[in-house]
Design a protein around this motif. Structure first.
Motif, PDB file in Angstrom:
ATOM      1  N   TYR A  14       0.708  -1.322   0.012  1.00  0.00           N
ATOM      2  CA  TYR A  14       0.092   0.060  -0.027  1.00  0.00           C
ATOM      3  C   TYR A  14       1.013   1.278   0.103  1.00  0.00           C
ATOM      4  O   TYR A  14       0.634   1.960  -0.675  1.00  0.00           O
ATOM      5  N   LEU A  15       1.928   1.345   0.945  1.00  0.00           N
ATOM      6  CA  LEU A  15       2.884   2.304   0.940  1.00  0.00           C
ATOM      7  C   LEU A  15       3.419   2.697  -0.312  1.00  0.00           C
ATOM      8  O   LEU A  15       3.459   3.864  -0.791  1.00  0.00           O
ATOM      9  N   SER A  16       4.010   1.558  -0.812  1.00  0.00           N
ATOM     10  CA  SER A  16       4.942   1.562  -1.948  1.00  0.00           C
ATOM     11  C   SER A  16       4.037   1.911  -3.227  1.00  0.00           C
ATOM     12  O   SER A  16       4.227   2.782  -3.941  1.00  0.00           O
ATOM     13  N   LEU A  17       2.839   1.622  -3.324  1.00  0.00           N
ATOM     14  CA  LEU A  17       1.937   2.140  -4.355  1.00  0.00           C
ATOM     15  C   LEU A  17       1.391   3.467  -4.429  1.00  0.00           C
ATOM     16  O   LEU A  17       1.356   4.149  -5.475  1.00  0.00           O
ATOM     17  N   ALA A  18       1.184   3.877  -3.039  1.00  0.00           N
ATOM     18  CA  ALA A  18       0.752   5.390  -2.933  1.00  0.00           C
ATOM     19  C   ALA A  18       1.999   6.090  -3.361  1.00  0.00           C
ATOM     20  O   ALA A  18       1.753   7.244  -3.989  1.00  0.00           O
ATOM     21  N   ASP A  58      -3.985   1.247 -13.806  1.00  0.00           N
ATOM     22  CA  ASP A  58      -3.828   0.023 -13.261  1.00  0.00           C
ATOM     23  C   ASP A  58      -3.400  -0.066 -11.903  1.00  0.00           C
ATOM     24  O   ASP A  58      -3.547  -0.732 -11.148  1.00  0.00           O
ATOM     25  N   MET A  59      -2.296   0.970 -11.755  1.00  0.00           N
ATOM     26  CA  MET A  59      -1.768   1.261 -10.414  1.00  0.00           C
ATOM     27  C   MET A  59      -2.885   1.811  -9.377  1.00  0.00           C
ATOM     28  O   MET A  59      -2.860   1.148  -8.214  1.00  0.00           O
ATOM     29  N   LEU A  63      -4.163  -0.076  -5.963  1.00  0.00           N
ATOM     30  CA  LEU A  63      -4.109   0.586  -4.807  1.00  0.00           C
ATOM     31  C   LEU A  63      -5.419   0.246  -4.148  1.00  0.00           C
ATOM     32  O   LEU A  63      -5.490   0.395  -2.904  1.00  0.00           O
ATOM     33  N   GLU A  64      -6.603   0.454  -4.854  1.00  0.00           N
ATOM     34  CA  GLU A  64      -7.740   0.367  -4.328  1.00  0.00           C
ATOM     35  C   GLU A  64      -8.135  -1.078  -3.625  1.00  0.00           C
ATOM     36  O   GLU A  64      -8.583  -1.380  -2.564  1.00  0.00           O
ATOM     37  N   ALA A  98      -4.576  -9.532  -1.721  1.00  0.00           N
ATOM     38  CA  ALA A  98      -5.786  -8.532  -1.686  1.00  0.00           C
ATOM     39  C   ALA A  98      -6.801  -9.044  -2.461  1.00  0.00           C
ATOM     40  O   ALA A  98      -7.771  -8.258  -2.637  1.00  0.00           O
ATOM     41  N   GLN A  99      -6.857 -10.244  -2.599  1.00  0.00           N
ATOM     42  CA  GLN A  99      -8.154 -10.933  -3.432  1.00  0.00           C
ATOM     43  C   GLN A  99      -9.237 -10.552  -2.575  1.00  0.00           C
ATOM     44  O   GLN A  99      -9.481 -11.399  -1.331  1.00  0.00           O
TER      45      GLN A  99
END
Length: 114
Positions: A14-18, A58-59, A63-64, A98-99
């Protein structure tokens, strides 16, 4: 089931994607530096999804998904299907922590929405 081993990787993702989303938005000039840092992450996700730039879209979607999984830990609902509330198979969570859905609901959704 013990799902604790999924929590830290999800929080880290989550932190990385944000951070990646913010950087990509700057690279693609969707917002200026000050605005990106001051804009709520949910608003950045909305902007990224409406940008029609595939990697941003996609990102933002991922992230969602990761955010929903992190929130489900906080609510004590992690590992339960978002549709039927049955347990998601552990092997499915190992493949993608995250499934949000069990196999039956994924197949049902794919059948009715493709």
């Amino acid at each position: 089931m013990n799902y604790k081993n999924f929590q830290y990787p999800l929080e880290t993702e989550y932190l990385s994607l944000a951070e990646k989303l913010k950087n990509e938005m700057l690279i693609n000039h969707l917002n200026n530096n000050t605005a990106v840092n001051d804009t709520d992450l949910n608003d950045l996700i909305v902007m990224a999804k409406s940008s029609f730039i595939p990697n941003l879209f996609d990102m933002a979607i991922r992230l969602e998904q990761v955010d929903a999984a992190v929130c489900s830990f906080k609510l004590g609902m992690y590992g339960l299907c978002a549709d039927c509330e049955e347990e998601i198979e552990y092997s499915d969570l190992e493949q993608d922590p995250a499934q949000p859905r069990c196999k039956a609901c994924r197949e049902h959704s794919r059948y009715h929405h493709d």
